[in-house]
Design a protein around this motif. Structure first.
Motif, PDB file in Angstrom:
ATOM      1  N   VAL A   1     -10.613   1.482  24.763  1.00 47.47           N
ATOM      2  CA  VAL A   1     -11.376   1.674  26.001  1.00 47.47           C
ATOM      3  C   VAL A   1     -12.364   2.842  25.891  1.00 47.47           C
ATOM      4  N   PRO A   2     -11.972   4.004  25.359  1.00 44.33           N
ATOM      5  CA  PRO A   2     -12.962   5.085  25.239  1.00 44.33           C
ATOM      6  C   PRO A   2     -14.174   4.681  24.388  1.00 44.33           C
ATOM      7  N   ASP A   3     -13.955   3.890  23.347  1.00 45.44           N
ATOM      8  CA  ASP A   3     -15.071   3.425  22.518  1.00 45.44           C
ATOM      9  C   ASP A   3     -16.047   2.601  23.351  1.00 45.44           C
ATOM     10  N   TYR A   4     -15.508   1.739  24.209  1.00 43.93           N
ATOM     11  CA  TYR A   4     -16.367   0.904  25.049  1.00 43.93           C
ATOM     12  C   TYR A   4     -17.048   1.724  26.142  1.00 43.93           C
ATOM     13  N   HIS A   5     -16.343   2.705  26.704  1.00 41.50           N
ATOM     14  CA  HIS A   5     -17.005   3.587  27.677  1.00 41.50           C
ATOM     15  C   HIS A   5     -18.199   4.279  27.033  1.00 41.50           C
ATOM     16  N   ASN A   6     -18.059   4.644  25.778  1.00 43.24           N
ATOM     17  CA  ASN A   6     -19.155   5.330  25.089  1.00 43.24           C
ATOM     18  C   ASN A   6     -20.286   4.399  24.689  1.00 43.24           C
TER      19      ASN A   6
ATOM     20  N   ALA B   1     -14.392   6.890  32.490  1.00 48.36           N
ATOM     21  CA  ALA B   1     -15.827   6.919  32.193  1.00 48.36           C
ATOM     22  C   ALA B   1     -16.372   8.344  32.337  1.00 48.36           C
ATOM     23  N   SER B   2     -15.974   9.019  33.405  1.00 48.04           N
ATOM     24  CA  SER B   2     -16.435  10.396  33.621  1.00 48.04           C
ATOM     25  C   SER B   2     -15.973  11.318  32.505  1.00 48.04           C
ATOM     26  N   SER B   3     -14.772  11.090  32.003  1.00 46.05           N
ATOM     27  CA  SER B   3     -14.278  11.946  30.914  1.00 46.05           C
ATOM     28  C   SER B   3     -15.094  11.756  29.639  1.00 46.05           C
TER      29      SER B   3
ATOM     30  N   GLY C   1     -19.390  15.131  35.675  1.00 45.24           N
ATOM     31  CA  GLY C   1     -18.208  14.280  35.776  1.00 45.24           C
ATOM     32  C   GLY C   1     -17.104  14.734  34.834  1.00 45.24           C
ATOM     33  N   ARG C   2     -17.488  15.067  33.626  1.00 43.03           N
ATOM     34  CA  ARG C   2     -16.511  15.562  32.639  1.00 43.03           C
ATOM     35  C   ARG C   2     -15.868  16.862  33.134  1.00 43.03           C
TER      36      ARG C   2
END
Length: 181
Positions: free
Chosen positions: A69-74, A95-97, A152-153
């Protein structure tokens, strides 16, 4: 793009319609829509992209393992969560992270995790015109995308740290138990 279960409650049809508005307005831009997830509405949503004439610019990945999931968010520049109903915005926080500016609807817990104009934009549910306008602001300004993403982060780090939240919950329970006498 979005990472959600492809179900009516998540308003992905409104995201597709908003994307169509932007494709028509900016035909020279190489805009793509990434839809990550599986669900009962998958075929209906794919048909909608065909009916709107944007299927060549829409990518449906199907299911992806949570570890990816993090790969796709990026891969997504502007994550959109246009839910009709939502309890809490875990996907939004993910997503915000990843320092992504987000566009969400004003339902459930989504406004709690997004600061309007600071970490993203909040739009009315079931309103592809408002969603397209919010996305357009982010398409038009790399600096705005970067600023909102960084904000967001910072918000995620300040308010949604797992260990800090767990310590807070334990403290609440200990306080309740110590006052139970």
């Amino acid at each position: 793009g979005t990472i959600k279960v492809l179900d009516e409650v998540y308003g992905i049809d409104y995201l597709i319609k908003a994307f169509k508005i932007l494709k028509d307005k900016y035909p020279a831009l190489p805009l793509k829509l990434l839809i990550v997830g599986r669900g009962l509405q998958a075929e209906e949503l794919k048909k909608l992209t065909v009916d709107l004439g944007i299927s060549d610019d829409c990518i449906f990945t199907g299911f992806v393992n949570h570890s990816l999931v993090p790969d796709y968010h990026n891969m997504i520049c502007i994550p959109c969560f246009l839910s009709n109903s939502e309890s809490f915005g875990v996907a939004v926080l993910e997503a915000s992270s990843c320092e992504k500016p987000v566009v969400v609807t004003n339902v459930g817990g989504l406004p709690e995790v997004v600061d309007e104009g600071v970490t993203g934009f909040i739009v009315p549910p079931r309103d592809e015109i408002a969603a397209a306008a919010a996305i357009e602001k982010l398409i038009s300004s790399a600096a705005l995308r970067e600023t909102l993403g960084k904000n967001g982060r910072k918000k995620v780090n300040a308010l949604y740290d797992w260990n800090k939240n767990l310590e807070g919950i334990i403290k609440i329970y200990n306080d309740v138990l110590s006052n139970a006498d």
